[in-house]
Scaffold this motif. Sequence first.
Motif, PDB file in Angstrom:
ATOM      1  N   TRP A 139     -37.487 -12.552  -2.002  1.00  0.00           N
ATOM      2  CA  TRP A 139     -36.624 -12.086  -0.913  1.00  0.00           C
ATOM      3  C   TRP A 139     -35.645 -13.152  -0.449  1.00  0.00           C
ATOM      4  O   TRP A 139     -34.626 -12.854   0.157  1.00  0.00           O
ATOM      5  N   TRP A 149     -24.296 -16.130   0.376  1.00  0.00           N
ATOM      6  CA  TRP A 149     -24.583 -17.566   0.221  1.00  0.00           C
ATOM      7  C   TRP A 149     -23.896 -18.392   1.296  1.00  0.00           C
ATOM      8  O   TRP A 149     -23.701 -19.595   1.149  1.00  0.00           O
TER       9      TRP A 149
ATOM     10  N   ASP B  33     -38.202  -2.061  -3.088  1.00  0.00           N
ATOM     11  CA  ASP B  33     -37.010  -2.371  -2.283  1.00  0.00           C
ATOM     12  C   ASP B  33     -36.284  -3.585  -2.841  1.00  0.00           C
ATOM     13  O   ASP B  33     -35.054  -3.638  -2.899  1.00  0.00           O
ATOM     14  N   PHE B  34     -37.098  -4.572  -3.255  1.00  0.00           N
ATOM     15  CA  PHE B  34     -36.528  -5.793  -3.819  1.00  0.00           C
ATOM     16  C   PHE B  34     -35.723  -5.473  -5.079  1.00  0.00           C
ATOM     17  O   PHE B  34     -34.575  -5.902  -5.238  1.00  0.00           O
ATOM     18  N   LEU B  37     -32.459  -3.679  -4.192  1.00  0.00           N
ATOM     19  CA  LEU B  37     -31.438  -4.540  -3.606  1.00  0.00           C
ATOM     20  C   LEU B  37     -30.847  -5.494  -4.644  1.00  0.00           C
ATOM     21  O   LEU B  37     -29.646  -5.746  -4.670  1.00  0.00           O
ATOM     22  N   MET B  38     -31.715  -6.013  -5.527  1.00  0.00           N
ATOM     23  CA  MET B  38     -31.210  -6.918  -6.550  1.00  0.00           C
ATOM     24  C   MET B  38     -30.307  -6.171  -7.523  1.00  0.00           C
ATOM     25  O   MET B  38     -29.276  -6.687  -7.957  1.00  0.00           O
ATOM     26  N   GLN B  40     -28.572  -3.589  -6.845  1.00  0.00           N
ATOM     27  CA  GLN B  40     -27.336  -3.324  -6.111  1.00  0.00           C
ATOM     28  C   GLN B  40     -26.427  -4.561  -6.110  1.00  0.00           C
ATOM     29  O   GLN B  40     -25.220  -4.468  -6.331  1.00  0.00           O
ATOM     30  N   GLN B  41     -27.040  -5.723  -5.894  1.00  0.00           N
ATOM     31  CA  GLN B  41     -26.248  -6.954  -5.876  1.00  0.00           C
ATOM     32  C   GLN B  41     -25.670  -7.251  -7.248  1.00  0.00           C
ATOM     33  O   GLN B  41     -24.533  -7.705  -7.383  1.00  0.00           O
ATOM     34  N   GLU B  44     -22.746  -5.039  -7.806  1.00  0.00           N
ATOM     35  CA  GLU B  44     -21.563  -5.527  -7.094  1.00  0.00           C
ATOM     36  C   GLU B  44     -20.947  -6.710  -7.826  1.00  0.00           C
ATOM     37  O   GLU B  44     -19.725  -6.805  -7.974  1.00  0.00           O
ATOM     38  N   GLN B 123     -23.148 -13.986  -7.432  1.00  0.00           N
ATOM     39  CA  GLN B 123     -22.491 -14.576  -6.272  1.00  0.00           C
ATOM     40  C   GLN B 123     -21.222 -13.827  -5.948  1.00  0.00           C
ATOM     41  O   GLN B 123     -20.125 -14.374  -5.990  1.00  0.00           O
TER      42      GLN B 123
END
Lengths: 293, 161
Positions: A139, A149, B33-34, B37-38, B40-41, B44, B123
């Motif tokens: 997390w 970041w 959930d993790f 979200l990962m 999704q990131q 992006e 990033q």
Amino acid sequence: MELLCCEVDPVRRALPDPNLLYDDRVLHNLLTIEERYLPQCSYFKCVQKDIQPFMRRMVATWMLEVCEEQKCEEEVFPLAVNYLDRFLAVVPTRKCHLQLLGAVCMFLASKLKETIPLTAEKLCIYTDNSIKLQELLEWELVVLGKLKWNLAAVTPHDFTEHILKKLPLPKDKLLLIRKHAQTFIALCATDFNFAMYPPSMIATGSVGAAICGLQLDDGESSFSGDSLTELLAKITSTDVDCLKACQEQIESVLVSNLREQQQQVRQQQSNPSKTVDEVDQASTPTDVRDINL
Amino acid sequence: MPLSQSNIRQAPCSKKLCRNLFGPVDHEQLQSDFQDLMRQQLQEAQCRWNFDFETETPLEGNFKWERVWCVDVPPARMSSRDPLGHPKGSSSTGEKSASPRVHFRLCANKDLLDLPLLNAAAQPGSEVGKPSSPRSLKRKQTSMKDFYSSKRRSVPCKPDP
């Protein structure tokens, strides 16, 4: 044989840098960029379904107590709460995952600000091992991504030295004023009502409340209530009325915290079977108990 | 007794603070959930950089990617995790792999980009190297590039202990 005193603060720290503290450009730049690090919205209204304001208070209070017990640098706690708020403003989060999030935020803030950061293991222990080490580390990545970041957020602590240096304060009181102001800043971070306020306003209000609380504002003509507020407002270019409101709000949060504290003590007296430890779970930051308004 | 770092941060965790605030944690839910979200990131990041970070292949888009074969990247800069954050080795603290691997380099604005930056996959927030706005870099307070270049100066080739 040489004697070694092992109680010296073993953390190496930099001396205050006059190039940073005596240059108004630094203060000006802080004021310019501070808004970038505020949460995007008042998230209880528009993002969160499962989480209520009182839960944020619970997790923030727990975070403060952990930071106090581990003797973290003063900025770690407000910074961690800043991460928490910014994350909650963009990601709907389940109640049962909120404490994990709080631990992750402390983990990150401590790594950014401290020479010897809090360990992941210790943070897991503080959750009563309800979260696993691996989860904390996973997390951490999620939170970092959602914060883009961007961890070097501006906190109220960045302003306190700039403000204190511009006030005509008696030297012997400076330490105490700084300490009380820091306590007020921590208190504000536990209360969601302050989450959307710019850090400079919280810092200014906290310094004002500290000075008023110590009753340094009477006697000297240059320091009577209103002129102090005006001077403070000028330093951080804050609106005088906003600042007054903020300072009053800080004082009322303190009063209600102290009242809660007293209630808990009274409860303990009427119910002696409870241990001192249980009562000590009070939500009031320890330092606040020493403050009288 | 020497004043060593091992003396520090030994403040024990007091029992009254070790508490579970909101009841049992649903670990399966947490994991899913993790993953969401990962993913999704990653998605992006993929859109932003037109690069598939999972398969490490360039996609069509604003950026032009160029393959480089690279063996001299400091091992510490090598990612030891797959894009979803699972460590590749058995060690959970992330043992660094030192095997040579393929890198891609952004052709546009080469001078703005470091290889390690490209290797650190997700990033999306970083503005570094956006070909259309090289000026924006100057106004930024900090950039990932600042961080990495200064890091590299201080610890040239050492893997993390």
